[in-house]
Design an enzyme around this catalytic site. Structure first.
Site, short mmCIF file in Angstrom:
data_model
loop_
_atom_site.label_atom_id
_atom_site.label_comp_id
_atom_site.label_asym_id
_atom_site.label_seq_id
_atom_site.Cartn_x
_atom_site.Cartn_y
_atom_site.Cartn_z
N MET A 1 1.16 -0.42 0.10
CA MET A 1 0.09 -0.25 0.47
C MET A 1 0.84 1.39 -0.08
O MET A 1 1.83 1.20 0.80
CB MET A 1 -0.58 -0.11 1.45
CG MET A 1 -1.91 -1.25 1.87
SD MET A 1 -2.56 -1.08 2.63
CE MET A 1 -3.49 -3.00 2.54
N MET B 1 -12.22 -7.41 -4.52
CA MET B 1 -12.27 -6.50 -2.96
C MET B 1 -13.83 -6.93 -2.90
O MET B 1 -14.45 -6.76 -3.48
CB MET B 1 -11.34 -5.57 -2.62
CG MET B 1 -10.37 -4.71 -3.60
SD MET B 1 -9.34 -6.56 -2.62
CE MET B 1 -9.36 -5.62 -0.91
N PHE C 1 -7.38 -1.52 5.38
CA PHE C 1 -7.33 -2.19 6.25
C PHE C 1 -7.16 -3.80 6.06
O PHE C 1 -8.25 -4.00 5.69
CB PHE C 1 -7.88 -1.16 6.66
CG PHE C 1 -7.23 0.26 6.95
CD1 PHE C 1 -6.10 0.57 7.85
CD2 PHE C 1 -7.78 1.01 6.07
CE1 PHE C 1 -5.56 1.98 7.63
CE2 PHE C 1 -7.89 2.76 6.12
CZ PHE C 1 -6.51 2.69 6.99
N GLY C 2 -6.66 -4.19 7.27
CA GLY C 2 -7.31 -5.88 7.61
C GLY C 2 -8.72 -5.40 8.92
O GLY C 2 -8.26 -3.96 9.25
N GLY C 3 -8.69 -6.95 9.12
CA GLY C 3 -10.03 -7.05 10.13
C GLY C 3 -11.32 -5.98 10.01
O GLY C 3 -11.67 -5.93 10.63
N ASP D 1 -11.03 -11.36 -1.50
CA ASP D 1 -9.84 -10.38 -0.49
C ASP D 1 -10.87 -9.41 0.28
O ASP D 1 -10.65 -8.70 -0.43
CB ASP D 1 -8.89 -9.46 -1.49
CG ASP D 1 -7.62 -9.53 0.03
OD1 ASP D 1 -8.12 -9.52 0.85
OD2 ASP D 1 -7.02 -8.89 -0.68
N SER E 1 -6.99 -11.87 9.03
CA SER E 1 -7.01 -11.60 10.58
C SER E 1 -7.80 -13.35 10.27
O SER E 1 -7.75 -13.60 12.22
CB SER E 1 -7.84 -10.40 10.75
OG SER E 1 -9.09 -10.06 10.22
C1 DX5 Z 1 -7.28 -5.42 2.35
C2 DX5 Z 1 -6.01 -6.56 1.90
C3 DX5 Z 1 -6.27 -7.68 3.10
C4 DX5 Z 1 -6.16 -7.57 4.36
C5 DX5 Z 1 -7.48 -8.79 4.51
O1 DX5 Z 1 -7.33 -3.88 1.84
O2 DX5 Z 1 -5.82 -6.65 0.60
O3 DX5 Z 1 -5.44 -8.50 2.90
O4 DX5 Z 1 -5.37 -8.50 4.66
O5 DX5 Z 1 -7.73 -8.64 5.91
P1 DX5 Z 1 -8.76 -9.57 6.20
O6 DX5 Z 1 -9.08 -10.70 5.88
O7 DX5 Z 1 -8.23 -9.22 8.16
O8 DX5 Z 1 -9.96 -9.27 5.82
ZN ZN Z 2 -4.56 -8.43 -0.28
#
Ligand code: DX5
Ligand code: ZN
Length: 216
Positions: free
Chosen positions: A36, A138, A144-146, A176, A199
């Site tokens: 990113m 997506m 962001f994750g989570g 994803d 996560s």
């Molecule tokens: C978000 C990323 C993802 C992220 C997914 O922009 O591209 O790869 O790590 O995280 P989770 O599985 O926690 O939603």
């Molecule tokens: Zn990703």
């Protein structure tokens, strides 16, 4: 056959080697590497030096997800740093540069994928679909994750699955964002065959059990 791609965005970066070894032993198929730039998405993560280090530590397929503006500038560098699959965003540049980036990755003999954000329609993929090894849908806004899974993306997964079956059946369909044991069966039913999970894998103490739970 469903593939699981743990996203190291949710790993412990002070124990990255250990975290990667655990998911490799647990039978993960790809290792998902989120890049990113703070411009295409409102967050900054990791890049080329980290990828080089990871490449030295694992034989896993490195699935690099570029959330950066004008990826054509960097695809060669990510291939050189060890990417096996380079995925970038359709929204990140003009069509001619998107095509140029696809051609660059393929010229290295590596796999290439295009990703679309939640608001981008499936039809935007049509000009590129025959050239792709993977489409990444997506299921959260990238950055962001989570975050919580966006169920309104399920119809788009079905649409892209139909497009792939009609025009390029060997192309993989990856999802994803917010993938966990509850949402995984929904996306698989809709046609996804590669599941990214951050996560839901690295947030759990037992990574093997977490991956098994995603496979269902
Ligand atoms: C978000 C990323 C993802 C992220 C997914 O922009 O591209 O790869 O790590 O995280 P989770 O599985 O926690 O939603
Ligand atoms: Zn990703």
């Amino acid at each position: 056959m469903i593939k699981i791609a743990p996203s190291i965005l949710s790993a412990d970066f002070t124990a990255l080697g250990k975290d990667i070894a655990e998911v490799e032993t647990a039978g993960a198929d790809y290792l998902h590497f989120d890049v990113m730039d703070g411009i295409f998405v409102p967050n900054i993560s990791i890049g080329i030096p980290v990828l080089q280090s990871v490449r030295k530590k694992t034989d896993m397929v490195l699935d690099v997800h570029l959330m950066i503006t004008q990826p054509v500038r960097y695809v060669d560098a990510f291939v050189k740093a060890g990417a096996d699959i380079v995925v970038f965003h359709l929204e990140a540049d003009e069509p001619q540069n998107t095509q140029a980036a696809i051609d660059k990755v393929k010229a290295h003999g590596k796999r290439v994928g295009l990703s679309i954000k939640p608001k981008t329609p499936a039809s935007t993929l049509i000009p590129y679909i025959r050239d792709l090894d993977m489409v990444l849908i997506m299921t959260v806004e990238p950055g962001f994750g989570g975050q919580s899974f966006m169920a309104d993306q399920l119809d788009k997964i079905r649409e892209v699955d139909a497009l792939i079956k009609a025009q390029n059946p060997v192309c993989e369909l990856q999802v994803d964002g917010g993938i966990d044991p509850v949402t995984a069966p929904l996306v698989v039913e809709a046609g996804a065959n590669v599941l990214v999970a951050g996560s839901a894998v690295f947030g759990k103490a037992d990574r093997a059990a977490a991956i098994a739970a995603l496979r269902g």
